[in-house]
Design an enzyme around this catalytic site. Structure first.
Site, PDB file in Angstrom:
ATOM      1  N   SER A  42       0.828  -1.220   0.000  1.00  0.00           N
ATOM      2  CA  SER A  42       0.000   0.000   0.000  1.00  0.00           C
ATOM      3  C   SER A  42       0.854   1.259   0.000  1.00  0.00           C
ATOM      4  CB  SER A  42      -0.892   0.040   1.246  1.00  0.00           C
ATOM      5  OG  SER A  42      -1.716  -1.088   1.300  1.00  0.00           O
TER       6      SER A  42
ATOM      7  N   GLU B 142      -3.676 -13.612   1.220  1.00  0.00           N
ATOM      8  CA  GLU B 142      -3.931 -12.688   2.334  1.00  0.00           C
ATOM      9  C   GLU B 142      -5.404 -12.789   2.738  1.00  0.00           C
ATOM     10  OE1 GLU B 142      -2.950  -8.673   1.248  1.00  0.00           O
ATOM     11  OE2 GLU B 142      -3.729  -7.815   3.094  1.00  0.00           O
TER      12      GLU B 142
HETATM   13  C1  LIG Z   1      -4.775  -3.287  10.300  1.00  0.00           C
HETATM   14  C2  LIG Z   1      -4.295  -3.044   8.903  1.00  0.00           C
HETATM   15  C3  LIG Z   1      -3.096  -3.614   8.493  1.00  0.00           C
HETATM   16  C4  LIG Z   1      -2.617  -3.359   7.213  1.00  0.00           C
HETATM   17  N1  LIG Z   1      -1.423  -3.939   6.841  1.00  0.00           N
HETATM   18  C5  LIG Z   1      -0.914  -3.682   5.622  1.00  0.00           C
HETATM   19  C6  LIG Z   1       0.372  -4.214   5.253  1.00  0.00           C
HETATM   20  O1  LIG Z   1       1.029  -4.917   6.021  1.00  0.00           O
HETATM   21  N2  LIG Z   1       0.852  -3.904   4.038  1.00  0.00           N
HETATM   22  C7  LIG Z   1       0.179  -3.146   3.145  1.00  0.00           C
HETATM   23  O2  LIG Z   1       0.668  -2.951   2.054  1.00  0.00           O
HETATM   24  N3  LIG Z   1      -1.047  -2.608   3.464  1.00  0.00           N
HETATM   25  C8  LIG Z   1      -1.600  -2.858   4.681  1.00  0.00           C
HETATM   26  N4  LIG Z   1      -2.810  -2.315   5.041  1.00  0.00           N
HETATM   27  C9  LIG Z   1      -3.472  -1.391   4.118  1.00  0.00           C
HETATM   28  C10 LIG Z   1      -4.747  -1.925   3.502  1.00  0.00           C
HETATM   29  O3  LIG Z   1      -4.475  -2.896   2.533  1.00  0.00           O
HETATM   30  C11 LIG Z   1      -5.485  -0.729   2.904  1.00  0.00           C
HETATM   31  O4  LIG Z   1      -5.860   0.102   3.993  1.00  0.00           O
HETATM   32  C12 LIG Z   1      -6.717  -1.148   2.153  1.00  0.00           C
HETATM   33  O5  LIG Z   1      -6.382  -1.843   0.986  1.00  0.00           O
HETATM   34  C13 LIG Z   1      -7.588   0.081   1.772  1.00  0.00           C
HETATM   35  O6  LIG Z   1      -6.833   1.054   1.147  1.00  0.00           O
HETATM   36  P1  LIG Z   1      -6.902   2.577   1.636  1.00  0.00           P
HETATM   37  O7  LIG Z   1      -6.681   2.577   3.123  1.00  0.00           O
HETATM   38  O8  LIG Z   1      -5.947   3.341   0.803  1.00  0.00           O
HETATM   39  O9  LIG Z   1      -8.375   3.042   1.388  1.00  0.00           O
HETATM   40  P2  LIG Z   1      -9.019   3.532  -0.027  1.00  0.00           P
HETATM   41  O10 LIG Z   1      -8.644   2.567  -1.095  1.00  0.00           O
HETATM   42  O11 LIG Z   1      -8.628   4.960  -0.194  1.00  0.00           O
HETATM   43  O12 LIG Z   1     -10.536   3.408   0.292  1.00  0.00           O
HETATM   44  C14 LIG Z   1     -11.291   4.413   0.972  1.00  0.00           C
HETATM   45  C15 LIG Z   1     -12.753   3.975   0.968  1.00  0.00           C
HETATM   46  O13 LIG Z   1     -13.242   3.906  -0.385  1.00  0.00           O
HETATM   47  C16 LIG Z   1     -13.784   2.615  -0.655  1.00  0.00           C
HETATM   48  N5  LIG Z   1     -13.484   2.228  -2.032  1.00  0.00           N
HETATM   49  C17 LIG Z   1     -12.300   2.372  -2.691  1.00  0.00           C
HETATM   50  N6  LIG Z   1     -12.412   1.911  -3.948  1.00  0.00           N
HETATM   51  C18 LIG Z   1     -13.662   1.433  -4.088  1.00  0.00           C
HETATM   52  C19 LIG Z   1     -14.397   0.821  -5.156  1.00  0.00           C
HETATM   53  N7  LIG Z   1     -13.836   0.629  -6.349  1.00  0.00           N
HETATM   54  N8  LIG Z   1     -15.678   0.434  -4.930  1.00  0.00           N
HETATM   55  C20 LIG Z   1     -16.281   0.651  -3.722  1.00  0.00           C
HETATM   56  N9  LIG Z   1     -15.643   1.251  -2.679  1.00  0.00           N
HETATM   57  C21 LIG Z   1     -14.347   1.629  -2.860  1.00  0.00           C
HETATM   58  C22 LIG Z   1     -13.081   1.689   0.334  1.00  0.00           C
HETATM   59  O14 LIG Z   1     -13.858   0.522   0.562  1.00  0.00           O
HETATM   60  C23 LIG Z   1     -12.963   2.576   1.560  1.00  0.00           C
HETATM   61  O15 LIG Z   1     -14.157   2.552   2.288  1.00  0.00           O
HETATM   62  C24 LIG Z   1      -3.338  -2.540   6.321  1.00  0.00           C
HETATM   63  C25 LIG Z   1      -4.549  -1.958   6.741  1.00  0.00           C
HETATM   64  C26 LIG Z   1      -5.014  -2.207   8.023  1.00  0.00           C
HETATM   65  C27 LIG Z   1      -6.312  -1.581   8.443  1.00  0.00           C
END
Ligand SMILES: Cc1cc2nc3c(=O)[nH]c(=O)nc-3n(C[C@H](O)[C@H](O)[C@H](O)COP(=O)(O)OP(=O)(O)OC[C@H]3O[C@@H](n4cnc5c(N)ncnc54)[C@H](O)[C@@H]3O)c2cc1C
Length: 389
Positions: A110, A225
């Site tokens: 991410s 994952e």
């Molecule tokens: C506890 C935890 C551990 C994590 N560990 C890791 C890790 O080790 N390595 C790593 O790389 N990442 C990690 N992550 C990151 C995680 O993979 C991302 O937070 C997740 O993929 C969402 O991305 P974002 O936070 O950028 O949210 P965004 O992608 O910005 O999403 C924001 C909102 O928009 C919604 N949304 C986005 N696109 C769409 C769509 N096309 N259709 C409908 N809704 C949509 C989402 O559901 C969300 O509600 C971790 C996250 C958490 C919470």
């Protein structure tokens, strides 16, 4: 179904018990060498075990009070990708220490502008002789502050279409140019971090698969994952498990009013449904099928289930539930309060609930992809490539 486990005199059970008799307090390495850490992996790393044998091994180890090394990102996500795309030399180099838990791994996928739409990532890896030079920023990197290795996605061809210019690397976290900054979560603890990469040099032999073929392998990691998070228990395998939650709910008086009783019954039924779905996923993995969409169903259900259980415990604690420890040790000292706060993360990490629903809609139900907005002239909505591309 795998839940109907064979009786005590089943020769496979006897085999595990004989091994345990010879290794009454097995080390992590002995467990790894016996194939008991990831029994479903192919030999020589696992036992190519089907669901029933896996459950038998789980059961016998639990009865003997033997715990496997706790190394979920390494065993659950990195290992299967190295098995799928790594050379024999890469497998021999990294898998033994993954299985015996001596090396911890983190996932550097991410970025601030690339979460659900992961293929929008901008971290750049430029080839320089026998090395790549990597620059960029990762975020939410769980355990990057304590891991020896990281799986890293970086863009190797910025001119290619976004899914086609990405490569998959293994990064030695001790390499100069890596700066890991802690993120303190609302629980008061620290699981994840920001990871800054400045002129970080990665040897070419640490690339998994071909250059620019990283997205295919990223999907292997993401699929695993989802499986591993979906089967991990109410809090992805951390904190109290479902059984402990249900016992706590009963202790705190779930039987006293009909509404609470109903919520507790729902939670209990969901626990069983999730176990059965878990069996189907193990069967699919063992058959060599992609459990992707089923794992999405289970993850979408399990995450909400985890939140429901934690909320129920919290509600049943009355005014005491308003007070809780919020510090780095809260996971150990006050698992219920910690679990309640952590459970908010369940529907975000490993692909958000919305992304899981997109996967289910597109892959299982055959629904059309998200339409581009009409008449506004705006570009199409970003594809949730963490799951569906
Ligand atoms: C506890 C935890 C551990 C994590 N560990 C890791 C890790 O080790 N390595 C790593 O790389 N990442 C990690 N992550 C990151 C995680 O993979 C991302 O937070 C997740 O993929 C969402 O991305 P974002 O936070 O950028 O949210 P965004 O992608 O910005 O999403 C924001 C909102 O928009 C919604 N949304 C986005 N696109 C769409 C769509 N096309 N259709 C409908 N809704 C949509 C989402 O559901 C969300 O509600 C971790 C996250 C958490 C919470």
């Amino acid at each position: 179904m795998a839940r109907n486990l064979p009786p005590d005199d089943d020769p496979r059970r006897v085999g595990v018990r004989d091994w345990l008799a010879n290794h009454p307090e097995p080390t992590a390495r002995q467990l790894a060498e016996a194939g008991y850490v990831a029994p479903h992996w192919p030999e020589p790393w696992g036992l190519a075990a089907g669901p029933e044998l896996q459950l038998i091994i789980d059961d016998e180890l639990a009865r003997a009070g033997v715990e496997r090394p706790d190394n979920p990102i390494a065993v659950g996500w990195a290992g299967p990708t190295i098995l799928a795309g790594g050379t024999d030399a890469q497998q021999r180099r990294w898998l033994p220490a993954i299985l015996d838990g001596s090396d911890e791994w983190c996932q550097l996928f991410s970025e601030p502008e690339a979460g659900s739409d992961l293929a929008a990532l901008r971290t750049r890896a430029e080839r320089d002789g026998d090395e790549y030079v990597v620059n960029g920023q990762k975020i939410w990197s769980t355990w990057a502050n304590r891991s020896q290795w990281g799986i890293l996605l970086a863009r190797t061809d910025p001119t290619a279409r976004k899914h086609q210019g990405i490569s998959y690397f293994v990064l030695d976290m001790a390499t100069p140019g890596i700066e890991v900054r802690k993120i303190i979560e609302m629980t008061g603890g620290n699981h994840f971090n920001e990871t800054f990469l400045t002129d970080v040099r990665i040897p070419v032999e640490n690339r998994i698969g071909l250059e620019n073929d990283g997205w295919r392998l990223a999907r292997v990691t993401l699929g695993n994952e989802r499986v591993s998070l979906s089967e991990g228990g109410v809090l992805w395998g951390m904190g109290p498990d479902a059984e402990a939650c249900l016992a706590e709910i009963t202790d705190r008086g779930a039987g006293t009013d009909p509404v609470t009783r109903q919520r507790a019954a729902r939670a209990s039924i969901d626990t069983t449904v999730l176990e059965l779905l878990g069996d189907r996923i193990i069967e699919a993995v063992t058959r060599g099928d992609d459990p992707g969409a089923e794992a999405s169903i289970r993850k979408a259900m399990a995450d909400v289930h985890g939140q429901a259980l934690m909320s129920l415990v919290k509600d049943l604690s009355g005014p005491d539930g308003m007070v809780g420890h919020q510090d780095a040790e809260a996971e150990e000292t006050d698992p219920w309060h910690w679990g309640y706060l952590f459970s908010r993360a369940l529907t975000i990490g490993g692909g958000t609930s919305e992304v899981q629903r997109n996967i289910i809609g597109e892959r299982l139900l055959g629904l059309p992809r998200e339409p581009a907005p009409e008449s506004t002239g705006a570009p199409p909505a970003p594809s949730p490539s963490r799951g569906t591309e």
